[in-house]
Design a protein around this motif. Structure first.
Motif, PDB file in Angstrom:
ATOM      1  N   CYS A 324      -8.055 -45.290   3.278  1.00 31.88           N
ATOM      2  CA  CYS A 324      -8.434 -43.869   3.170  1.00 31.88           C
ATOM      3  C   CYS A 324      -8.913 -43.315   4.510  1.00 31.88           C
ATOM      4  O   CYS A 324      -9.980 -42.702   4.609  1.00 31.88           O
ATOM      5  N   GLU A 325      -8.137 -43.528   5.554  1.00 29.60           N
ATOM      6  CA  GLU A 325      -8.497 -43.058   6.885  1.00 29.60           C
ATOM      7  C   GLU A 325      -8.037 -41.627   7.150  1.00 29.60           C
ATOM      8  O   GLU A 325      -8.330 -41.065   8.213  1.00 29.60           O
ATOM      9  N   PHE A 326      -7.295 -41.040   6.222  1.00 25.77           N
ATOM     10  CA  PHE A 326      -6.771 -39.692   6.415  1.00 25.77           C
ATOM     11  C   PHE A 326      -7.766 -38.646   5.904  1.00 25.77           C
ATOM     12  O   PHE A 326      -8.533 -38.894   4.967  1.00 25.77           O
ATOM     13  N   VAL A 327      -7.710 -37.488   6.521  1.00 27.27           N
ATOM     14  CA  VAL A 327      -8.519 -36.351   6.065  1.00 27.27           C
ATOM     15  C   VAL A 327      -7.648 -35.108   6.103  1.00 27.27           C
ATOM     16  O   VAL A 327      -6.620 -35.072   6.791  1.00 27.27           O
ATOM     17  N   LEU A 328      -8.067 -34.090   5.369  1.00 23.20           N
ATOM     18  CA  LEU A 328      -7.366 -32.814   5.382  1.00 23.20           C
ATOM     19  C   LEU A 328      -8.214 -31.769   6.097  1.00 23.20           C
ATOM     20  O   LEU A 328      -9.421 -31.691   5.888  1.00 23.20           O
ATOM     21  N   HIS A 329      -7.545 -30.999   6.956  1.00 26.29           N
ATOM     22  CA  HIS A 329      -8.136 -29.807   7.527  1.00 26.29           C
ATOM     23  C   HIS A 329      -7.391 -28.617   6.929  1.00 26.29           C
ATOM     24  O   HIS A 329      -6.242 -28.747   6.497  1.00 26.29           O
ATOM     25  N   TRP A 350      -5.426 -37.806  10.970  1.00 27.42           N
ATOM     26  CA  TRP A 350      -5.673 -39.250  10.856  1.00 27.42           C
ATOM     27  C   TRP A 350      -6.702 -39.636  11.903  1.00 27.42           C
ATOM     28  O   TRP A 350      -6.465 -39.510  13.097  1.00 27.42           O
ATOM     29  N   ASP A 351      -7.825 -40.125  11.447  1.00 24.11           N
ATOM     30  CA  ASP A 351      -8.865 -40.617  12.348  1.00 24.11           C
ATOM     31  C   ASP A 351      -8.649 -42.114  12.514  1.00 24.11           C
ATOM     32  O   ASP A 351      -9.216 -42.935  11.793  1.00 24.11           O
ATOM     33  N   HIS A 352      -7.812 -42.473  13.494  1.00 23.56           N
ATOM     34  CA  HIS A 352      -7.441 -43.874  13.701  1.00 23.56           C
ATOM     35  C   HIS A 352      -8.650 -44.658  14.211  1.00 23.56           C
ATOM     36  O   HIS A 352      -9.376 -44.179  15.091  1.00 23.56           O
ATOM     37  N   PRO A 353      -8.880 -45.867  13.683  1.00 26.74           N
ATOM     38  CA  PRO A 353     -10.096 -46.602  14.057  1.00 26.74           C
ATOM     39  C   PRO A 353     -10.175 -46.967  15.532  1.00 26.74           C
ATOM     40  O   PRO A 353     -11.273 -47.117  16.067  1.00 26.74           O
ATOM     41  N   THR A 354      -9.033 -47.122  16.224  1.00 24.77           N
ATOM     42  CA  THR A 354      -9.075 -47.483  17.646  1.00 24.77           C
ATOM     43  C   THR A 354      -8.488 -46.405  18.547  1.00 24.77           C
ATOM     44  O   THR A 354      -8.897 -46.275  19.699  1.00 24.77           O
ATOM     45  N   ARG A 355      -7.570 -45.619  18.046  1.00 22.79           N
ATOM     46  CA  ARG A 355      -6.942 -44.587  18.870  1.00 22.79           C
ATOM     47  C   ARG A 355      -7.638 -43.237  18.756  1.00 22.79           C
ATOM     48  O   ARG A 355      -7.317 -42.311  19.487  1.00 22.79           O
ATOM     49  N   GLY A 356      -8.526 -43.111  17.817  1.00 24.91           N
ATOM     50  CA  GLY A 356      -9.216 -41.848  17.625  1.00 24.91           C
ATOM     51  C   GLY A 356      -8.380 -40.875  16.810  1.00 24.91           C
ATOM     52  O   GLY A 356      -7.388 -41.249  16.182  1.00 24.91           O
ATOM     53  N   PRO A 357      -8.751 -39.587  16.782  1.00 24.34           N
ATOM     54  CA  PRO A 357      -8.027 -38.591  15.985  1.00 24.34           C
ATOM     55  C   PRO A 357      -6.576 -38.441  16.452  1.00 24.34           C
ATOM     56  O   PRO A 357      -6.317 -38.305  17.649  1.00 24.34           O
TER      57      PRO A 357
END
Length: 570
Positions: A324-329, A350-357
């Motif tokens: 569940c790393e995705f979010v909606l704007h 997508w707020d990637h854990p290592t690459r960032g947004p």
């Protein structure tokens, strides 16, 4: 005595009749090598002189006659020497040979206990032709007649094995047709088959005799270049193929135009293993497609790195769905008549854990290629409708639907289930279908859109003007809104773009559709779009994409958390 003689004559006559009416040729040679019996079938099959055979010839005399007529010319040298000159076998023996007239005979020799032998001749021409046809079909494509994947792979394996032993080079081209699916879906599979046959003929015409072309399956082809290969000669072949396959094809009075993307790899430079070489030609093909299609690219080492990066991103995408790393704007869409927010468009982040947004352009194309867009799209749908319960009732939620989702038979059920789970009416939801997906929609997909419209869900023709906008798609599909591509808003102050916007608005008005402009960034653009008749607009000028929790200022204090009662601030 006379009775016994009569029985013998009758038995002999019966035997003679049987011999003469046999389907097989038969010859009996005694211990002295003399032909004692030769039926008419043997004379016909071997094309022997009847007068010679009825004179009781020596078997060697018969063979000398056959040698003089070059009857063994189609045998290989060892077999020719054996059957033409060796004595009759003292053991049972069977072989096959082809006569100069093309007849294939199966010849069986059975030695007799007293010496000599009986030899039978069976015409197996039809059987051998049938076997050859079966073997051909197993190794060739039934539709185009080209070698299939199995034969091509064997040929490539053999070529690379010879290259490893003796040195040299070889070139491999992988081809994938551009826009074939659209032709197949629009004109039908029979037209698609006719197109593939024409493509195969054009590929053959572009190649040399020593080159090997194959159909690997679907609209995928390959070419193994004969002789020594170099970049220049491979590029010349690829250029001929691209030029030939971009020419229109007449399909029974309807013209179809496609193209081809080609990837090129070489051995030993890019590998001497079939799998490695095919994979690298495929990577070059993928690059050709991503850089405009209808062209060719040579493999480069950086493509391996890009493929590895793509593989890692795909793995991360799968894990992101689980975690569940995705979010909606949400970006507001304004009604230009009232000035109020009429809808919010859900945009995936997508707020990637290592690459960032990560922006959608960084991962959505890969999600669509791999099919991950389907579960990802369902998550977006469920989440957006859940959030809709916290919005004012007059504000719609717009959700983008990719082409791969539109092709899924379960799309309507997924929408219905998401609406039920959120407790929202269908009218709260608008599905944005990109122009390219709507243009390529086939009957089944059109039916899904009709089912969604019947359900009460709003449908918008998105990115209108990004490509060859299809009036046909707008007329036959149940869209209620046209969304102009952001490029039109960016250049709306130019006369050409103003004319396009004016035409789109007139088209929407004629079809009873609202027209919304995307990508509005300046007051001048907004004023021009309003003057030309656009009914809605969205863009950075009117509101940037923002998390749901930050929508309150945008909507004037009308947002509540999903599941809570709505309230208006003073």
């Amino acid at each position: 005595m006379q009775e016994s003689a009569a029985r013998l004559r009758a038995s002999t006559a019966l035997l003679d009749a049987t011999l003469e009416h046999m389907d097989q040729g038969l010859m009996m040679i005694d211990e002295a090598g003399v032909v004692r019996v030769c039926n008419e079938r043997a004379i016909a099959l071997l094309d022997l002189p009847p007068e010679l055979m009825r004179s009781g010839p020596d078997f060697d005399e018969v063979r000398r006659h056959q040698i003089a007529r070059e009857d063994f010319a189609r045998c290989d040298a060892a077999l020719r020497e054996q059957v033409a000159r060796a004595p009759l076998s003292t053991h049972p023996y069977t072989y096959e040979r082809e006569r100069p007239n093309g007849t294939v005979l199966e010849i069986r020799t059975v030695p007799l206990p007293t010496g000599g032998a009986v030899r039978t001749y069976t015409d197996i021409t039809a059987r051998k032709a049938a076997e050859a046809q079966v073997a051909h079909m197993a190794r060739h494509d039934a539709l185009t007649g080209l070698p299939n994947r199995a034969l091509f792979r064997d040929s490539l394996d053999q070529r690379l094995a010879a290259l490893r032993r003796h040195g040299g080079t070889c070139g491999l081209l992988c081809l994938d047709l551009d826009a074939f699916k659209a032709v197949n879906d629009t004109l039908g599979h029979l037209a698609g088959d006719a197109l593939l046959r024409t493509v195969a003929a054009r590929i053959r015409a572009c190649l040399r005799q020593e080159d090997l072309a194959a159909r690997l399956g679907g609209d995928e082809f390959a070419v193994l270049l004969g002789g020594e290969a170099c970049r220049r000669s491979a590029a010349a072949t690829a250029e001929r193929l691209v030029a030939a396959l971009r020419e229109p094809v007449d399909l029974g009075g309807r013209e179809a135009t496609i193209g081809v993307s080609i990837g090129i790899a070489f051995a030993p430079e890019h590998g001497v293993d079939s799998d490695a070489l095919l994979r690298r030609a495929d990577l070059a093909l993928y690059r050709a497609k991503s850089e405009g299609r209808n062209t060719f690219r040579h493999f480069a080492a950086a493509m391996d790195q890009a493929a590895e990066e793509r593989r890692r991103l795909e793995l991360d995408l799968r894990l992101a769905l689980q975690r569940c790393e995705f979010v909606l704007h949400y970006q507001p869409v304004h009604d230009l008549a009232s000035g109020r927010v009429a809808a919010v468009e859900a945009l995936l982040r997508w707020d990637h854990p290592t690459r960032g947004p990560l922006a959608p352009a960084a991962f959505l194309p890969l999600a669509e290629e791999t099919g991950l867009i389907v579960p990802l799209g369902e998550w977006v749908l469920r989440t957006a409708l859940r959030d809709a319960s916290g919005l004012p009732p007059e504000v719609r939620v717009a959700v983008n639907v990719a082409g791969a989702q539109l092709r899924q038979a379960g799309l309507v059920s997924a929408v219905r289930a998401a609406l039920a789970a959120a407790g929202e009416a269908p009218e709260r939801l608008e599905l944005d279908i990109a122009e390219r997906a709507a243009e390529g929609a086939v009957a089944e997909e059109n039916g899904r859109l009709a089912d969604l419209a019947a359900l009460g869900v709003g449908l918008a023709f998105d990115d209108f003007g990004a490509g060859a906008s299809s009036l046909g798609a707008l007329r036959r599909l149940p869209f209620g809104r046209i969304k102009l591509d952001r490029s039109l808003a960016a250049s709306v102050t130019s006369p050409e773009s103003t004319g396009l916007v004016r035409a789109a608005v007139a088209l929407g008005r004629a079809l009873g559709m609202e027209v919304t402009a995307k990508g509005v960034e300046t007051e001048a653009q907004l004023a021009r779009l309003r003057d030309e008749g656009c009914t809605g607009a969205q863009g950075f000028l009117l509101g940037r994409p923002t998390p749901f929790s930050a929508l309150l200022p945008v909507l004037g204090g009308t947002v509540t958390h999903p599941g809570r009662r709505r309230s208006r601030s003073a």
